[in-house]
Design an enzyme around this catalytic site. Structure first.
Site, short mmCIF file in Angstrom:
data_model
loop_
_atom_site.label_atom_id
_atom_site.label_comp_id
_atom_site.label_asym_id
_atom_site.label_seq_id
_atom_site.Cartn_x
_atom_site.Cartn_y
_atom_site.Cartn_z
N ASP A 38 0.58 -1.54 -0.09
CA ASP A 38 -0.20 0.10 0.23
C ASP A 38 1.07 1.31 0.34
O ASP A 38 1.91 1.19 0.49
CB ASP A 38 -1.04 -0.61 0.94
CG ASP A 38 -2.36 1.00 1.21
OD1 ASP A 38 -3.54 0.37 0.96
OD2 ASP A 38 -2.05 1.74 1.00
N ASP A 63 4.29 1.88 -4.31
CA ASP A 63 3.39 2.36 -5.46
C ASP A 63 3.65 1.47 -6.71
O ASP A 63 4.67 1.55 -6.79
CB ASP A 63 4.53 3.28 -5.92
CG ASP A 63 3.91 4.43 -6.25
OD1 ASP A 63 3.37 4.24 -7.36
OD2 ASP A 63 4.17 5.88 -6.76
N VAL A 64 2.93 1.03 -6.47
CA VAL A 64 2.22 -0.29 -8.01
C VAL A 64 2.76 0.74 -9.15
O VAL A 64 2.90 0.15 -10.43
CB VAL A 64 1.16 -0.60 -8.03
CG1 VAL A 64 0.83 -1.26 -6.81
CG2 VAL A 64 -0.03 1.34 -7.98
N SER A 142 -13.31 -3.49 -12.78
CA SER A 142 -14.40 -2.17 -12.72
C SER A 142 -16.21 -2.37 -13.35
O SER A 142 -15.74 -2.52 -14.29
CB SER A 142 -14.23 -1.28 -11.87
OG SER A 142 -15.57 -0.33 -11.33
N TYR A 155 -10.47 6.50 -16.00
CA TYR A 155 -10.93 5.46 -15.10
C TYR A 155 -11.73 4.20 -16.14
O TYR A 155 -11.13 3.04 -15.57
CB TYR A 155 -11.64 5.98 -13.76
CG TYR A 155 -12.07 4.63 -12.62
CD1 TYR A 155 -11.32 4.42 -11.89
CD2 TYR A 155 -13.31 3.32 -12.87
CE1 TYR A 155 -11.81 4.05 -10.78
CE2 TYR A 155 -13.36 2.96 -11.78
CZ TYR A 155 -12.90 2.47 -10.95
OH TYR A 155 -12.64 1.38 -10.00
N LYS A 159 -10.09 1.11 -16.46
CA LYS A 159 -10.82 -0.34 -16.09
C LYS A 159 -10.69 -1.46 -17.00
O LYS A 159 -11.13 -2.73 -17.33
CB LYS A 159 -11.68 -0.38 -14.99
CG LYS A 159 -11.58 0.38 -13.96
CD LYS A 159 -10.36 -0.52 -12.87
CE LYS A 159 -10.49 -0.16 -11.32
NZ LYS A 159 -9.44 -0.82 -10.69
N SER A 190 -18.33 1.23 0.53
CA SER A 190 -17.38 1.52 1.02
C SER A 190 -17.05 3.01 1.80
O SER A 190 -18.15 3.53 1.32
CB SER A 190 -16.05 1.33 0.10
OG SER A 190 -16.62 2.60 -1.12
#
Length: 247
Positions: A38, A63-64, A142, A155, A159, A190
């Site tokens: 994370d 950090d991906v 998503s 986004y 996705k 969430s």
């Protein structure tokens, strides 16, 4: 309860909260050890402690977008727990705005984190797993990647890209014994979704045949299925966890 992941090690990116933490918790309940990657190192360490501490869970800053940091997750799993069997690419952010008002930086950042981040996780996990002739990679897409959402050109594009990436990687890795599948959650409860304006919430709820919001554990259950031998003859597939929305 039969444990489906006994003796296995999983990495979950974005694992400190939300869907990522729910997946990690479900994996631990089924006998796995987990490495939580994370951006928020303190949150990752706190989550690992909550899951049972160093014997079963470790938190690592990651950090991906940075390949060397994702490689660090792979190495942490092998060094700490002796293997890497499952890798979940879950880390993500949103920077919603209409195309007219979206900045180039906000487009680039969302695509980088979701799409490049998932590519980093998939390729680096697969590089290790192919040597073992086994492994499962689970990519979190998503519903926005299926239908496109207003204010989410960044986004939705990222996705949708994850689905294409998943299918291509699945074809490349199938003969190496590595499976790659994707999950497309819909409206899941969430902190982020509960902060939504009531009008937007009501609109989304009206589109769901099951007439309720999804829970993070319901996404985690599908991530468990994809990680386990229950899905041993499945690769390159996309599971929609949406309550039937936009089927």
């Amino acid at each position: 309860m039969t444990q489906l992941l006994t003796g296995q090690t999983a990495v979950v990116t974005g694992g400190a909260q939300g869907i990522g933490l729910a997946i990690a918790r479900t994996y631990v309940e089924h006998g796995a050890r987990v490495v939580l990657g994370d951006l928020d190192e303190a949150a990752a360490e706190a989550a690992a402690k909550e899951l049972g501490g160093p014997d079963v869970a470790t938190g690592v800053r990651c950090d991906v977008v940075e390949a060397d940091q994702v490689q660090g997750l792979v190495e942490a799993a092998v060094a700490t727990y002796g293997s890497l069997d499952v890798f979940v690419n879950n880390a993500g952010i949103t920077r919603d705005a209409t195309m007219r008002t979206m900045s180039e930086d906000d487009f680039d950042l969302v695509v980088q984190v979701h799409l490049k981040g998932t590519w980093n996780g998939t390729r680096l996990a697969a590089a290790h797993m192919r040597g073992e002739k086994s492994g499962a990679i689970v990519n979190i897409s998503s519903l926005s990647g299926k239908v496109g959402m207003v204010g989410q050109t960044n986004y939705s594009a990222a996705k949708a890209g994850i689905v294409g990436l998943t299918k291509a990687a699945a074809k490349e890795m199938a003969h190496h014994g590595v499976r790659v599948n994707a999950i497309q959650p819909g409206l899941i409860r969430s902190a982020m979704t509960e902060a939504m304006p009531q009008k937007a919430w009501d609109q989304k709820m009206s589109e769901i045949p099951m007439q309720r919001v999804g829970e993070v554990d319901e996404v985690a259950g599908v991530a468990l299925f994809y990680a386990s031998s229950l899905s041993s003859y499945m690769t390159g597939t996309v599971a929609e966890v949406t309550g039937g929305r936009f089927m």
